[in-house]
Design an enzyme around this catalytic site. Structure first.
Site, mmCIF file in Angstrom:
data_model
loop_
_atom_site.group_PDB
_atom_site.id
_atom_site.type_symbol
_atom_site.label_atom_id
_atom_site.label_comp_id
_atom_site.label_asym_id
_atom_site.label_seq_id
_atom_site.Cartn_x
_atom_site.Cartn_y
_atom_site.Cartn_z
ATOM 1 N N LYS A 1 0.369 8.036 3.289
ATOM 2 C CA LYS A 1 -0.055 6.640 3.398
ATOM 3 C C LYS A 1 -0.897 6.409 4.648
ATOM 4 O O LYS A 1 -1.214 5.270 4.968
ATOM 5 C CB LYS A 1 1.182 5.723 3.419
ATOM 6 N N HIS B 1 -4.925 -14.325 10.116
ATOM 7 C CA HIS B 1 -4.190 -13.113 10.480
ATOM 8 C C HIS B 1 -5.117 -11.926 10.730
ATOM 9 O O HIS B 1 -4.719 -10.779 10.577
ATOM 10 C CB HIS B 1 -3.142 -12.751 9.426
ATOM 11 N N PRO C 1 0.791 -1.222 0.000
ATOM 12 C CA PRO C 1 0.000 0.000 0.000
ATOM 13 C C PRO C 1 0.829 1.280 0.000
ATOM 14 O O PRO C 1 1.563 1.553 0.942
ATOM 15 C CB PRO C 1 -0.844 -0.117 1.275
ATOM 16 N N GLU C 2 0.723 2.029 -1.077
ATOM 17 C CA GLU C 2 1.305 3.366 -1.173
ATOM 18 C C GLU C 2 0.112 4.311 -1.359
ATOM 19 O O GLU C 2 -1.026 3.906 -1.145
ATOM 20 C CB GLU C 2 2.279 3.450 -2.356
ATOM 21 N N ARG D 1 17.140 -0.358 -0.845
ATOM 22 C CA ARG D 1 15.845 -0.735 -1.420
ATOM 23 C C ARG D 1 16.078 -1.154 -2.859
ATOM 24 O O ARG D 1 16.969 -0.624 -3.530
ATOM 25 C CB ARG D 1 14.873 0.461 -1.408
ATOM 26 N N ARG E 1 2.303 -9.479 8.485
ATOM 27 C CA ARG E 1 3.609 -9.188 9.085
ATOM 28 C C ARG E 1 3.517 -8.297 10.316
ATOM 29 O O ARG E 1 4.519 -8.059 10.983
ATOM 30 C CB ARG E 1 4.535 -8.602 8.020
#
Length: 274
Positions: A58, A92, A2-3, A262, A111
DNA sequence: GTCGATGTTATCAA
DNA sequence: TTTGATAACATCGA
């Protein structure tokens, strides 16, 4: 992941689907992602009605009917899913908001890097994560955008990822924007011309809007919208995740290298280092 | 079974 | 000032 376009898609769907509905019960299966603490979180949200869904960079901001705001950051794998409380929760699922009409808003995060913080609406923008942000990449006008980025001397890719400078861009769209602007990801920002900055602004707007129109990018099925649908922008990606494949600009192979710890994807023949 | 990569952010070190 | 390393976490694939 998600950006800005993905968070904007989440915001738009939540604005349509949960605004006006009352939370009858909050079930927190774990407490490590909720703030300030479980007791305040559950007590503060129970009985409340969601009145608006906003976004900054975000961050997602869900306003409640009592001048409280739930600030959410999805980080890597955070998901908000809207559905029926009677449906079994997906794996989750760490948090459930059960509406008084039988519906549910559920938080899942494989995560567990994401977080949800309940605070006063007036204090929301003072949370450290938000206060540290520069202007929103989509909302900023050209003068603001260029002024924020100029004057620094950093590599372009890490610069676009720096939320304290301009917020909203992540790894995917930073690579796409630099490719379309024909700027090398290692290009030092103090060597970028005024004309190139203006071009970068226009391209950033175009790409973000196009990605929002397609409801974001879903690579590896990671990002899923609250309605369970994936985005479609992955089909438009020119370089991200396409190492070795022909770049649309010249047909040469896309190169991938690590920049600022990155992964960066670019076309070596069309994005020259000056 | 191990190792590395995944991408966002905070924090600390150089 | 800028860059890099590390850590948080779970999953997947080599």
């Amino acid at each position: 992941m998600p950006e800005l376009p993905e968070v904007e898609t989440v915001r738009a769907i939540l604005a349509e689907s949960i605004v006006g509905r009352r939370v009858a019960q909050v079930v927190a299966h774990r407490e490590d992602q909720i703030r300030p603490d479980r007791a305040a979180f559950v007590a503060g949200l129970t009985g409340r009605v969601l009145v608006a869904a906003r976004r900054f960079g975000k961050h997602l901001l869900l306003d409640l009917d009592d001048a409280q705001t739930l600030v959410v950051h999805l980080r890597m794998t955070g998901q908000l899913r809207v559905g029926d409380a009677a449906e079994p929760a997906l794996p989750h699922t760490h948090l459930e908001f059960l509406f008084d009409d039988g519906g549910a808003l559920r938080w899942r995060d494989v995560r567990r890097f994401g977080w949800l913080h309940l605070t006063g609406t007036n204090e929301a923008m003072t949370l450290p994560s938000l206060a540290a942000c520069g202007p929103d990449a989509l909302a900023a006008d050209e003068a603001t955008f260029v002024a924020r980025l100029r004057g620094l001397r950093r590599q372009m890719k890490p610069l676009l990822l720096a939320q304290e400078v301009i917020c909203g861009l992540g790894n995917i769209y930073a690579d796409e924007v630099l490719h379309r602007a024909r700027i090398h990801p290692r290009q030092r920002s103090d060597r970028v011309s005024r004309r190139q900055w203006r071009g970068l602004y226009a391209i950033t707007q175009e790409i973000l809007r196009a990605a929002i129109a397609l409801r974001g990018t879903s690579t590896d099925g990671e990002y899923v919208a609250p309605d369970g649908f994936r985005g479609d922008y992955q089909r438009q990606l020119a370089v991200y995740g396409r190492e070795g494949q022909p770049a649309p600009c010249c047909g040469g192979p896309v190169r991938r290298e690590v920049i600022g710890s990155r992964s960066a994807h670019y076309c070596p023949c069309c994005q020259k280092l000056r």
